[in-house]
Design a protein around this motif. Structure first.
Motif, short mmCIF file in Angstrom:
data_model
loop_
_atom_site.label_atom_id
_atom_site.label_comp_id
_atom_site.label_asym_id
_atom_site.label_seq_id
_atom_site.Cartn_x
_atom_site.Cartn_y
_atom_site.Cartn_z
N LEU A 1 -18.66 18.42 54.05
CA LEU A 1 -18.01 18.33 55.33
C LEU A 1 -18.63 16.99 55.93
O LEU A 1 -19.72 16.60 56.03
CB LEU A 1 -18.37 19.38 56.52
CG LEU A 1 -17.63 20.65 55.88
CD1 LEU A 1 -18.49 21.93 56.34
CD2 LEU A 1 -16.43 20.67 56.31
N GLY B 1 -23.64 18.72 56.47
CA GLY B 1 -24.71 17.82 56.63
C GLY B 1 -25.36 17.81 58.05
O GLY B 1 -24.98 18.48 58.92
N GLU C 1 -28.28 11.29 59.69
CA GLU C 1 -27.08 10.43 59.25
C GLU C 1 -26.35 11.15 58.15
O GLU C 1 -25.12 10.21 57.84
CB GLU C 1 -27.94 9.33 58.58
CG GLU C 1 -28.47 8.30 59.71
CD GLU C 1 -27.23 7.90 60.52
OE1 GLU C 1 -26.28 7.31 60.26
OE2 GLU C 1 -27.57 7.96 61.76
N ILE D 1 -12.93 17.56 60.16
CA ILE D 1 -12.14 18.30 61.05
C ILE D 1 -11.53 17.32 62.30
O ILE D 1 -10.94 17.95 63.03
CB ILE D 1 -12.93 19.47 61.74
CG1 ILE D 1 -14.06 19.21 62.52
CG2 ILE D 1 -13.28 20.44 60.68
CD1 ILE D 1 -14.72 20.41 63.61
N GLY D 2 -11.66 16.18 62.11
CA GLY D 2 -11.37 15.13 63.08
C GLY D 2 -11.86 13.82 63.04
O GLY D 2 -13.23 13.69 62.62
N TYR E 1 -14.11 12.22 64.87
CA TYR E 1 -14.96 12.14 65.98
C TYR E 1 -16.33 12.54 65.05
O TYR E 1 -16.12 12.96 64.00
CB TYR E 1 -14.82 13.14 66.81
CG TYR E 1 -14.17 14.38 66.67
CD1 TYR E 1 -12.93 14.49 66.87
CD2 TYR E 1 -15.01 15.20 66.19
CE1 TYR E 1 -12.51 15.81 66.64
CE2 TYR E 1 -14.23 16.33 65.67
CZ TYR E 1 -13.25 16.79 66.23
OH TYR E 1 -12.68 18.04 65.65
N LEU F 1 -19.52 14.98 64.63
CA LEU F 1 -20.49 16.13 65.28
C LEU F 1 -21.81 15.98 64.94
O LEU F 1 -22.09 14.83 64.02
CB LEU F 1 -20.05 17.29 64.56
CG LEU F 1 -18.52 17.80 64.79
CD1 LEU F 1 -18.13 18.70 63.87
CD2 LEU F 1 -18.45 18.54 66.05
N GLY G 1 -23.62 17.94 63.35
CA GLY G 1 -24.00 18.57 62.12
C GLY G 1 -22.76 19.28 61.50
O GLY G 1 -21.58 19.36 62.22
C1 LIG Z 1 -24.23 12.75 62.72
S1 LIG Z 1 -23.04 13.27 61.53
C2 LIG Z 1 -23.23 12.17 60.36
C3 LIG Z 1 -22.51 10.86 60.73
C4 LIG Z 1 -22.47 9.71 59.79
N1 LIG Z 1 -23.61 9.02 59.60
C5 LIG Z 1 -21.12 8.89 59.94
O1 LIG Z 1 -21.22 7.88 60.80
O2 LIG Z 1 -19.99 9.31 59.30
C6 LIG Z 1 -23.95 14.54 60.59
C7 LIG Z 1 -23.16 15.64 59.67
O3 LIG Z 1 -22.01 16.23 60.57
C8 LIG Z 1 -21.08 16.57 59.80
N2 LIG Z 1 -19.91 16.17 60.48
C9 LIG Z 1 -19.94 15.31 61.76
N3 LIG Z 1 -18.58 15.20 62.10
C10 LIG Z 1 -17.89 15.73 61.36
C11 LIG Z 1 -16.46 15.67 61.18
N4 LIG Z 1 -15.68 15.17 61.92
N5 LIG Z 1 -15.97 16.45 60.48
C12 LIG Z 1 -16.72 17.34 59.34
N6 LIG Z 1 -17.98 17.13 59.37
C13 LIG Z 1 -18.63 16.30 60.46
C14 LIG Z 1 -21.32 16.03 58.63
O4 LIG Z 1 -21.57 16.80 57.75
C15 LIG Z 1 -22.38 14.91 58.62
O5 LIG Z 1 -22.80 14.81 57.51
#
Ligand SMILES: C[S@@+](CC[C@H](N)C(=O)[O-])C[C@H]1O[C@@H](n2cnc3c(N)ncnc32)[C@H](O)[C@@H]1O
Length: 236
Positions: free
Chosen positions: A90, A116, A119, A136-137, A139, A141, A143
């Motif tokens: 994801l 995840g 980072e 899923i979009g 933006y 999240l 995690g």
């Molecule tokens: C804070 S996010 C990491 C963002 C990453 N550093 C980036 O800028 O693309 C942590 C985790 O949240 C999940 N995640 C965050 N946004 C998501 C989304 N829109 N769809 C699916 N998984 C998401 C992923 O598994 C990701 O590894």
């Protein structure tokens, strides 16, 4: 169907398992299990992440930790696992989850979802262990857990027995029955409220006219795969 979710927060999924359509799917034979990859780390003190090479903020999930957790679960080299089941990382930038992908996933006998955190994943996890990335979009999240729940929710409601009314999942927004368009509007009692009347056709009992009216409203609301395209043809 079997769904395995690799997460650092398995407790989050207890709520999901209590929801009615999920309970129905579980009762009908679907299995959802969580694997806390912290429990399988080969590192000391439950370490699962590390600082990024090249510098920068945040921590990155380690490839050796996911290797170890996937091996513990499936008893094979995770590189080979990809031949047997879809292993979905994801990620915000992955393939967008839409009805087509949901139907595709609902037809699978088994799915593995990798959540995840921080980072995100060491890229080698995505390159060598995952079959694909799903988002899923557009933006970010904190995690992958909420994203995994969205995947589970949307996939499970496609399975026989999950919903009270089988037809609910057949004719709904973006489904083939509506040619990928948003659904038509619904109304219920009272037939008039504060002067707002329900469209007469829906009270007519005339099934063909109702079906035609619904098709037309659905067409007005957007084109296939382009929700919100109701402005098609409008001038600015
Ligand atoms: C804070 S996010 C990491 C963002 C990453 N550093 C980036 O800028 O693309 C942590 C985790 O949240 C999940 N995640 C965050 N946004 C998501 C989304 N829109 N769809 C699916 N998984 C998401 C992923 O598994 C990701 O590894």
């Amino acid at each position: 169907m079997e769904i395995d979710i690799f997460t650092l927060f398995p407790d989050w999924f207890e709520w999901l398992a209590e929801q009615r359509h999920v309970r129905n799917a579980l009762a009908a034979g679907t299995r959802i299990e969580c694997v806390n990859f912290r429990e399988h780390t080969p590192l000391g003190a439950g370490q699962v992440d590390d600082t990024p090479f090249g510098g920068g903020a945040g921590m990155v999930l380690r490839v050796d930790v996911l290797d170890s957790a996937l091996r513990a679960r499936y008893g094979v080299d995770p590189v080979r696992l990809r031949e047997d089941r879809r292993v979905i990382a994801l990620t915000p930038g992955g393939r967008p989850l839409d009805d087509e992908l949901v139907c595709e996933l609902a037809a699978e006998p088994a799915l593995t979802l990798l959540c995840g955190r921080y980072e995100g994943f060491d890229e080698r996890i995505i390159e060598h262990f995952a079959t694909e990335q799903v988002s899923i979009g557009r933006y970010v999240l904190s995690g992958g857990e909420l994203a995994a729940m969205v995947v589970c929710d949307t996939v499970l409601r496609k399975l026989p027995g999950a919903l009270g009314h089988e037809k609910s999942a057949i004719e709904e927004s973006f489904s083939p029955a509506l040619e990928g368009r948003p659904e038509y509007p619904h109304y219920t009692r009272p037939a008039e409220y504060r002067g707002w009347r329900v469209p007469e056709v829906l009270l007519s009992g005339h099934h063909e006219r109702i079906a035609r009216w619904r098709r037309e409203r659905s067409h007005e609301r957007g084109s296939p795969g382009a929700p919100g395209a109701e402005r098609d043809g409008e001038e600015d």
